[in-house]
Design a protein around this motif. Structure first.
Motif, PDB file in Angstrom:
ATOM      1  N   LEU A 236      35.847  57.783  42.492  1.00  0.00           N
ATOM      2  CA  LEU A 236      37.035  57.639  43.197  1.00  0.00           C
ATOM      3  C   LEU A 236      37.157  55.972  43.615  1.00  0.00           C
ATOM      4  O   LEU A 236      36.085  55.524  44.215  1.00  0.00           O
ATOM      5  CB  LEU A 236      36.993  58.298  44.517  1.00  0.00           C
TER       6      LEU A 236
ATOM      7  N   PRO B 269      39.366  52.988  45.375  1.00  0.00           N
ATOM      8  CA  PRO B 269      40.194  52.778  45.993  1.00  0.00           C
ATOM      9  C   PRO B 269      40.687  51.096  45.843  1.00  0.00           C
ATOM     10  O   PRO B 269      39.837  50.340  45.299  1.00  0.00           O
ATOM     11  CB  PRO B 269      39.620  52.562  47.348  1.00  0.00           C
TER      12      PRO B 269
ATOM     13  N   GLU C 134      44.898  57.746  52.640  1.00  0.00           N
ATOM     14  CA  GLU C 134      45.506  57.905  51.281  1.00  0.00           C
ATOM     15  C   GLU C 134      44.567  58.339  50.211  1.00  0.00           C
ATOM     16  O   GLU C 134      44.977  58.343  48.711  1.00  0.00           O
ATOM     17  CB  GLU C 134      46.549  56.727  50.898  1.00  0.00           C
ATOM     18  N   LEU C 135      43.292  58.136  50.601  1.00  0.00           N
ATOM     19  CA  LEU C 135      42.316  58.637  49.559  1.00  0.00           C
ATOM     20  C   LEU C 135      42.094  60.250  49.609  1.00  0.00           C
ATOM     21  O   LEU C 135      41.142  60.860  48.895  1.00  0.00           O
ATOM     22  CB  LEU C 135      41.130  57.906  49.789  1.00  0.00           C
TER      23      LEU C 135
ATOM     24  N   ALA D 211      42.923  62.627  46.763  1.00  0.00           N
ATOM     25  CA  ALA D 211      42.087  62.442  45.464  1.00  0.00           C
ATOM     26  C   ALA D 211      40.708  63.251  45.545  1.00  0.00           C
ATOM     27  O   ALA D 211      40.069  63.685  44.819  1.00  0.00           O
ATOM     28  CB  ALA D 211      42.150  60.884  45.197  1.00  0.00           C
TER      29      ALA D 211
ATOM     30  N   VAL E 286      42.961  54.817  43.238  1.00  0.00           N
ATOM     31  CA  VAL E 286      43.877  54.959  44.243  1.00  0.00           C
ATOM     32  C   VAL E 286      44.321  53.726  44.636  1.00  0.00           C
ATOM     33  O   VAL E 286      43.626  53.368  45.672  1.00  0.00           O
ATOM     34  CB  VAL E 286      43.622  56.270  45.173  1.00  0.00           C
ATOM     35  N   ASP E 287      45.348  52.888  44.212  1.00  0.00           N
ATOM     36  CA  ASP E 287      45.223  51.466  44.243  1.00  0.00           C
ATOM     37  C   ASP E 287      46.845  50.966  44.350  1.00  0.00           C
ATOM     38  O   ASP E 287      46.768  49.690  44.252  1.00  0.00           O
ATOM     39  CB  ASP E 287      44.362  50.741  43.158  1.00  0.00           C
TER      40      ASP E 287
END
Ligand SMILES: NC(=O)c1ccc[n+]([C@@H]2O[C@H](COP(=O)([O-])OP(=O)(O)OC[C@H]3O[C@@H](n4cnc5c(N)ncnc54)[C@H](O)[C@@H]3O)[C@@H](O)[C@H]2O)c1
Length: 263
Positions: free
Chosen positions: A195, A197, A232-233, A236, A255-256
């Motif tokens: 994951l 970010p 916001e992570l 995911a 997730v960027d």
């Protein structure tokens, strides 16, 4: 505690993403992204084991999540020390369904004058730790027929900028460690994914959030035009931890806000 991961795929959408009956260990979860992900996994139904190096921070995080109604335990250990990991986890090491290797640090310096201890510390906490904690936990997953490993990668798993060579080397290595885990254990129903970010507002990035140069750089460079927030992570992370990701293995999910797609 059953792994749940070995069960036939659920068909109803809410069950597909449910973590009920799963036990999750999150390293470095006394604050920041780890604490936020713990809350997110808790909402999805997981029992939580928080870890941090800082005992006071860990105790506060455990108390906070308990006060919110989650089933939470705390285990203080240094993720870079194999003996501490083993003694702090004890038998529970064999009963983890979801492992999130999240602990991380930054030690920024120009590469030509970077001290060896800054290089080594960042490699130890951001990369070697994932090897050590996973090595302690994965035998139980393999024995019980499945599990999920999520490694906190970074934009710097792919791209770099000056003063973070140690961090980029560690996060690039973590990407490949994730793929190595995926191919090593994929046949035994353990999935390992990254994951990654983009720029998120946490203590780690605090020095950048108060610097107008960086504030402007990040908001201009990120197609979304803003920083991300740790919450916001959660989507995911829950996805990668759930049965919805039973055939997702060796991937790095960014997730960027679109940053990696932009020139
Ligand atoms: N914040 C971002 O923008 C961002 C972007 C990409 C990746 N990441 C990654 O996400 C993860 C979490 O970052 P964050 O921003 O929440 O950081 P943070 O500094 O807010 O939290 C990290 C936590 O890890 C703990 N920790 C540090 N060393 C440890 C050790 N040896 N053993 C156990 N715990 C230890 C710290 O005490 C702290 O509570 C890191 O791996 C980081 O590299 C963060």
């Amino acid at each position: 505690m059953s792994s749940g991961s070995g069960a036939p795929p659920a068909t109803a959408t809410p069950d597909l993403f449910s973590l009920r009956g799963r036990r999750a260990l999150l390293t470095g979860s006394g604050q920041g992204i780890g604490l936020t992900l713990a809350r997110g996994l808790g909402v999805a139904g997981a029992e939580l084991i928080l870890n941090d190096l800082d005992a006071a921070r860990l105790d506060a995080a455990v108390a906070l999540l308990r006060s919110e109604g989650f089933v939470v335990h705390g285990r203080r250990f240094d993720v870079t020390k194999a003996e501490e990991i083993a003694s702090a986890l004890g038998p529970v090491a064999g009963e983890i369904d979801i492992l999130i290797n999240n602990a991380g640090i930054h030690r920024r310096a120009p590469l030509e004058s970077m001290a060896l201890d800054s290089w080594q510390a960042v490699l130890d906490v951001n990369l070697t730790s994932a090897f050590l904690v996973t090595r302690a936990v994965v035998p139980g997953m393999l024995q019980r027929g499945g599990g999920k490993i999520i490694n906190l990668c970074s934009l710097n798993s792919e791209i770099s900028r000056p003063t973070i060579a140690n961090y980029a080397a560690a996060k690039g290595g973590l990407k490949m460690l994730t793929r190595a885990m995926a191919v090593e254990w994929g046949g035994r129903n353990v999935q390992a994914n990254g994951l990654a970010p983009g720029y998120m507002r946490t203590d780690m990035t605090g020095v950048m959030t108060v610097d107008p140069h960086w504030e402007n750089y990040i908001c201009t460079r990120t197609p979304a035009g803003r920083w991300g927030e740790p919450k916001e992570l959660i989507g995911a992370a829950v996805f990668l931890a759930s049965s919805a990701a039973d055939f997702v293995n060796g991937q790095i999910l960014f997730v960027d806000g679109g940053l990696l797609a932009a020139l």
